[in-house]
Design a protein around this motif. Sequence first.
Motif, PDB file in Angstrom:
ATOM      1  N   THR A 106      -1.367   3.695  -0.786  1.00  0.00           N
ATOM      2  CA  THR A 106      -2.274   4.731  -0.287  1.00  0.00           C
ATOM      3  C   THR A 106      -2.681   5.659  -1.428  1.00  0.00           C
ATOM      4  O   THR A 106      -1.903   5.877  -2.376  1.00  0.00           O
ATOM      5  N   GLN A 107      -3.884   6.177  -1.340  1.00  0.00           N
ATOM      6  CA  GLN A 107      -4.383   7.227  -2.236  1.00  0.00           C
ATOM      7  C   GLN A 107      -4.235   6.860  -3.719  1.00  0.00           C
ATOM      8  O   GLN A 107      -3.818   7.663  -4.542  1.00  0.00           O
ATOM      9  N   GLY A 108      -4.575   5.620  -4.030  1.00  0.00           N
ATOM     10  CA  GLY A 108      -4.568   5.195  -5.426  1.00  0.00           C
ATOM     11  C   GLY A 108      -3.202   4.877  -5.987  1.00  0.00           C
ATOM     12  O   GLY A 108      -3.081   4.633  -7.199  1.00  0.00           O
ATOM     13  N   TRP A 109      -2.170   4.860  -5.172  1.00  0.00           N
ATOM     14  CA  TRP A 109      -0.815   4.530  -5.620  1.00  0.00           C
ATOM     15  C   TRP A 109      -0.296   3.347  -4.798  1.00  0.00           C
ATOM     16  O   TRP A 109      -0.464   3.292  -3.584  1.00  0.00           O
ATOM     17  N   ASN A 163       2.901   2.659  -9.064  1.00  0.00           N
ATOM     18  CA  ASN A 163       1.924   2.563 -10.148  1.00  0.00           C
ATOM     19  C   ASN A 163       0.543   2.922  -9.620  1.00  0.00           C
ATOM     20  O   ASN A 163       0.231   2.726  -8.437  1.00  0.00           O
ATOM     21  N   THR A 164      -0.274   3.468 -10.512  1.00  0.00           N
ATOM     22  CA  THR A 164      -1.645   3.787 -10.161  1.00  0.00           C
ATOM     23  C   THR A 164      -2.491   2.521 -10.272  1.00  0.00           C
ATOM     24  O   THR A 164      -2.092   1.527 -10.863  1.00  0.00           O
ATOM     25  N   GLY A 165      -3.683   2.582  -9.673  1.00  0.00           N
ATOM     26  CA  GLY A 165      -4.587   1.438  -9.750  1.00  0.00           C
ATOM     27  C   GLY A 165      -5.180   1.134  -8.391  1.00  0.00           C
ATOM     28  O   GLY A 165      -5.045   1.904  -7.426  1.00  0.00           O
ATOM     29  N   ASP A 166      -5.866  -0.006  -8.338  1.00  0.00           N
ATOM     30  CA  ASP A 166      -6.485  -0.419  -7.086  1.00  0.00           C
ATOM     31  C   ASP A 166      -5.408  -0.677  -6.034  1.00  0.00           C
ATOM     32  O   ASP A 166      -4.386  -1.317  -6.307  1.00  0.00           O
ATOM     33  N   GLY A 167      -5.630  -0.158  -4.834  1.00  0.00           N
ATOM     34  CA  GLY A 167      -4.660  -0.342  -3.766  1.00  0.00           C
ATOM     35  C   GLY A 167      -4.683  -1.749  -3.188  1.00  0.00           C
ATOM     36  O   GLY A 167      -5.564  -2.566  -3.488  1.00  0.00           O
ATOM     37  N   ILE A 168      -3.702  -2.021  -2.364  1.00  0.00           N
ATOM     38  CA  ILE A 168      -3.596  -3.305  -1.677  1.00  0.00           C
ATOM     39  C   ILE A 168      -4.027  -3.092  -0.234  1.00  0.00           C
ATOM     40  O   ILE A 168      -3.549  -2.167   0.431  1.00  0.00           O
TER      41      ILE A 168
END
Length: 453
Positions: free
Chosen positions: A439-442, A384-389
Amino acid sequence: MPRLSLSSRLALLFAACTAVVSLIAGVLFSRASETHFIELDQQLLDGKLVALRSALQGADDPVLFAQRKARLQEEMSHQTDLSLRVRGADGHVWFDSTANLPDDLPTLTGLSSLHSAGTAYRVFNAPLEPGRTDGAQLTLALDITHHQHFLQRMQHLIWLTVGLSALATALLGAWAARSGLRPLRRMSDVAAGVCASSLTQRLPHTQMPAELAELAQAFNAMLGRLDDSFQRLSAFSADIAHELRTPLSNLLTHTQVTLTRPRDLEDYREALHSNLEELQWMAQLVNDMLYLAKADHGLLMPRREPLQLAQEADALLEFYAPLAEDAQVRLTRQGEATISGDRSMLRRALSNLLDNALRFTPPQGEVQVQIVDGAQGLHLSIANTGDGIPPALLPRLFDRFYRADPARREGSSEHAGLGLAITQSIIRAHGGTIRCESTQGWTRFVIELPKGD
């Protein structure tokens, strides 16, 4: 019977080895000494035989022999430990240089041994004239009693050496074994002192012998695992208390407020519905905990049936489609594969991942399900897209009650932080693994499963 300690066993083993080696060496030396004495006696008798044949040359009958008797006595007087018997061709004794010679001296040609009346003899028979067997015979008897006494003393010395060396080796072996096994006693002391408050102790494996260093490292690793498990258990107990405290407090407060004064039937009905929601959440939490407990004890036994992962994923995406539409999130699926597994368990695992992805995908975002049928196994990922961990939080995502989002309220009746732990247990029960990449927004959860039969 009490069992022998390892030090005692090593000491006895050292003593036994030393005794055997000493005994073999003593026996070989004794045999070599005896053989050496035989060779010396043979040389002496051979030399004496030459002299006697020279003195008795031509005396092949009693008359001629009597003429040489004086010379023969003079020749034999030079060596007191050597005796001579001369027999005629008919077997009668012509001459005995010593009166106490045994009557049963061997008559066979060659070297032999005889023990008689406490005296040991080396007996050598030979014809007076070389090559003639029908003439007079010479029998030389050498007293070798002093040789036998020497060999007996040497045998006694060998036995004494064997006993003393075994005793000394046992004492030295016990000391060496006790010193060498000191790290084991240290490990025993540490193991005896291990408790909930002392799991941080470690053995100094760098100071141990190479043979015990590996054992010490394994022991330290075991203590580390125990410490980690105990810390997790303590945190787990605290998390359970925190999770149950809020709904219990809500139930108590709501019930006490409701009972403060008489109310209408509709108010009581509304209070019971509110309490029911909290009770249902608590029941679900307990069920999840029991499910994880079964997984920890290896009691999750998935049924095996052929499943089309694409169909299962499409069914779940169809179920979550209304929620995704409200959240303005696009759902997609790529790839297909067949797997042997438990439908209900795998659906629960995928449902937990999809629900987690939808909650953390921002509007206009996307959730992708990818299925890859590889040669080594099946790969299924939910991204899923969004803020990374942050990378530091990734290893803890599958811990029970762990929440990566600090904004989540403690004791939330919606999510208790057990979904990913349950998902991991289901995947492991199917012989697979699961990991998270961000990584990279995923943010991507990758599942690897064996194909099965």
